[in-house]
Design an enzyme around this catalytic site. Structure first.
Site, PDB file in Angstrom:
ATOM      1  N   LYS A   1       0.701  -1.325   0.100  1.00 28.94           N
ATOM      2  CA  LYS A   1       0.061   0.176  -0.105  1.00 28.94           C
ATOM      3  C   LYS A   1       0.898   1.316  -0.050  1.00 28.94           C
ATOM      4  O   LYS A   1       0.244   2.526  -0.354  1.00 28.94           O
ATOM      5  CB  LYS A   1      -1.127  -0.062   1.161  1.00 28.94           C
ATOM      6  CG  LYS A   1      -2.085  -1.015   1.068  1.00 28.94           C
ATOM      7  CD  LYS A   1      -3.043  -0.939   1.935  1.00 28.94           C
ATOM      8  CE  LYS A   1      -4.236  -2.015   1.747  1.00 28.94           C
ATOM      9  NZ  LYS A   1      -3.841  -3.315   1.966  1.00 28.94           N
TER      10      LYS A   1
HETATM   11  C1  LIG Z   1      -4.692  -4.506   1.387  1.00 31.31           C
HETATM   12  C2  LIG Z   1      -3.879  -5.701   1.283  1.00 31.31           C
HETATM   13  C3  LIG Z   1      -4.029  -6.784   0.394  1.00 31.31           C
HETATM   14  C4  LIG Z   1      -5.381  -6.595  -0.716  1.00 31.31           C
HETATM   15  O1  LIG Z   1      -5.364  -5.656  -1.720  1.00 31.31           O
HETATM   16  P1  LIG Z   1      -6.701  -5.109  -2.448  1.00 31.31           P
HETATM   17  O2  LIG Z   1      -6.164  -3.993  -3.011  1.00 31.31           O
HETATM   18  O3  LIG Z   1      -7.612  -4.733  -1.096  1.00 31.31           O
HETATM   19  O4  LIG Z   1      -7.083  -6.139  -3.354  1.00 31.31           O
HETATM   20  C5  LIG Z   1      -3.265  -7.874   0.194  1.00 31.31           C
HETATM   21  N1  LIG Z   1      -2.248  -8.076   1.027  1.00 31.31           N
HETATM   22  C6  LIG Z   1      -1.829  -7.160   2.007  1.00 31.31           C
HETATM   23  C7  LIG Z   1      -0.432  -7.315   2.798  1.00 31.31           C
HETATM   24  C8  LIG Z   1      -2.382  -5.864   2.177  1.00 31.31           C
HETATM   25  O5  LIG Z   1      -1.878  -4.974   2.946  1.00 31.31           O
END
Ligand SMILES: *Cc1c(COP(=O)(O)O)cnc(C)c1O
Length: 453
Positions: free
Chosen positions: A111
């Protein structure tokens, strides 16, 4: 470039407004009016670019209301906080099997790719408009930490993140509450994540309060987040052997569908990515959709891959809109039926180049063990979901969405080794500064009034 809502009932806006607004006023999600196309010659030119330069070349086609030199600087700044010189290194585990490591940003999860950039875009808007901005959000873990690190110490901004006290992992809490930054407020509330969301909705619904403090939401649906994530697919694609690039499947651990959407959009821009695997954990709304054509909510069962524990995948709406050829009335019909009945059955669900897999908690430790035994490589529990059903007949790139060091308990119980990361170790000796609050809107509003910039 103009941005349209998937529900078709709001005026188109420019990039900076789409970023500032987040969710469109009609409840829809913004998408670019047309998708720019990248030619083979563009791709050849991109092959030699480093990560930040590639990101700039990509985003300049979308962020057309930001002067190119300003955009270049904002992008460059966003990736200086990453600890690996490759930013998104592609590692080969064996012939035809790769992992794309997306966890070298400040909070050790993918993220950061989007939220470092979003933080800089917000900072830019503040200085341009000579206005302060107060960002408010609720988190069950990763998003809040990444949002905080995107705005850390930025003049003219403050960030307030609510999380359920005692219900995020100790390391995630430290990432939010040990920054030492004066503009960061980690608010540990006494209710659940859903209670916090409800209070946030109420606060955002109060237009007067919202305008008075120039509140902005940390939002999983912001178009800038999706576009920032398309870049690492492009970067990885250009680092695969030229002979197998167009045969390679990308496997994406998924919750809100944002990450996989980012790759799929790139494919729609003419980059010949073969296909995508939507890898869910036991909260499998997307797996059920892609295997049965039925999109239906069910209760969330907390899992070993908590950042994928979602009930509804909000970014699916963008996929739907493009799948039905931009028919906003159809999108409204689906979303309305979904909202009122909790589900929607598609007659002929257009999977396009996507397939899905599912991984239960019972499988995750075994997968971590087997990946470690076969390749000497440690995957975190989210990334492990990507390894559940790997294709045998084509090359795969599994997106590694978080560092294993963020989830030491699961890794220790699977392989008896505690993964460590120096940045997390450093956090352990820093004081926790969190604010204990009641979950009701009045308490939260009062806190913001005292601390807003
Ligand atoms: C947020 C997150 C996901 C999922 O991502 P999306 O964009 O919601 O599909 C997967 N793995 C980790 C470690 C995350 O922080």
């Amino acid at each position: 470039m103009r941005y349209l809502s998937t529900r078709g009932l709001t005026e188109p806006v420019g990039f900076s407004d789409a970023v500032a607004i987040g969710l469109a006023p009609d409840g829809g999600l913004y998408l670019p009016e047309t998708l720019p196309q990248f030619s083979a010659a563009d791709l050849r030119r991109f092959e030699t670019l480093g990560y930040a330069e590639l990101c700039f070349e990509f985003l300049r086609r979308f962020a057309t209301d930001i002067p190119p030199e300003t955009l270049r600087e904002l992008v460059a700044q966003s990736y200086t906080t990453f600890s690996d010189p490759g930013i998104a290194p592609l590692k080969e585990l064996s012939k035809n099997l790769y992992v794309l490591e997306l966890f070298h940003g400040p909070t050790l999860a993918f993220k950061d790719f989007a939220l470092q950039l979003l933080g800089n875009l917000y900072g830019h808007q503040c200085s341009l408009r000579r206005e302060s901005i107060n960002v408010l959000g609720a988190t069950s873990g990763d998003t809040g930490a990444a949002a905080i690190h995107g705005l850390l110490g930025k003049p003219g901004t403050a960030i307030f993140i609510l999380y359920p006290d005692g219900r995020v992992s100790p390391l995630q809490e430290r990432q939010m509450a040990c920054t030492g930054a004066a503009n960061v407020f980690a608010l540990a509330v006494d209710g659940s994540f859903d209670d916090a969301q409800t209070s946030l909705k109420e606060i955002f619904g109060d237009q007067k309060f919202r305008q008075q403090h120039r509140l902005s939401a940390v939002n999983s649906v912001n178009i800038a987040r999706v576009l920032a994530q398309s870049v690492y697919y492009l970067y990885a694609f250009l680092r695969l052997p030229a002979a197998t690039r167009a045969e390679t499947e990308f496997v994406v651990p998924t919750g809100n569908f944002g990450n996989v959407l980012a790759g799929w959009l790139l494919q729609k821009m003419g980059v010949p990515l073969r296909s995508f695997k939507v890898a869910t954990n036991q909260n499998d709304i997307l797996y059920r959709l892609f295997t049965t054509g039925e999109y239906r909510v069910s209760a969330v069962a907390p899992s070993l891959a908590p950042s994928m524990d979602i009930q509804v995948s909000s970014n699916f709406e963008r996929f739907l809109y493009l799948s039905v050829g931009g028919d906003a009335a159809k999108v409204r019909d689906v979303m309305q039926t979904f909202k009122s009945t909790g589900g929607y059955q598609f007659e002929n669900f257009a999977r396009d180049t996507l397939s899905a897999s599912r991984c239960t908690d019972a499988q995750i430790p075994g997968i971590i063990r087997s990946v470690y035994e076969r390749f000497g490589y440690i995957v975190d529990p989210h990334t492990a979901c990507g390894f559940a059903e790997l294709a045998q007949d084509r090359p795969s790139v599994v997106l590694a969405t978080a560092s294993p060091a963020k989830f030491p308990d699961t890794i220790v119980s699977a392989i008896g080794i505690e993964p460590k990361d120096p940045s997390l170790e450093a956090l352990k000796s820093r004081p926790v500064q969190k604010y204990l609050l009641k979950t009701d809107a009045t308490s939260i509003r009062g806190f913001i009034e005292q601390h807003a910039v």
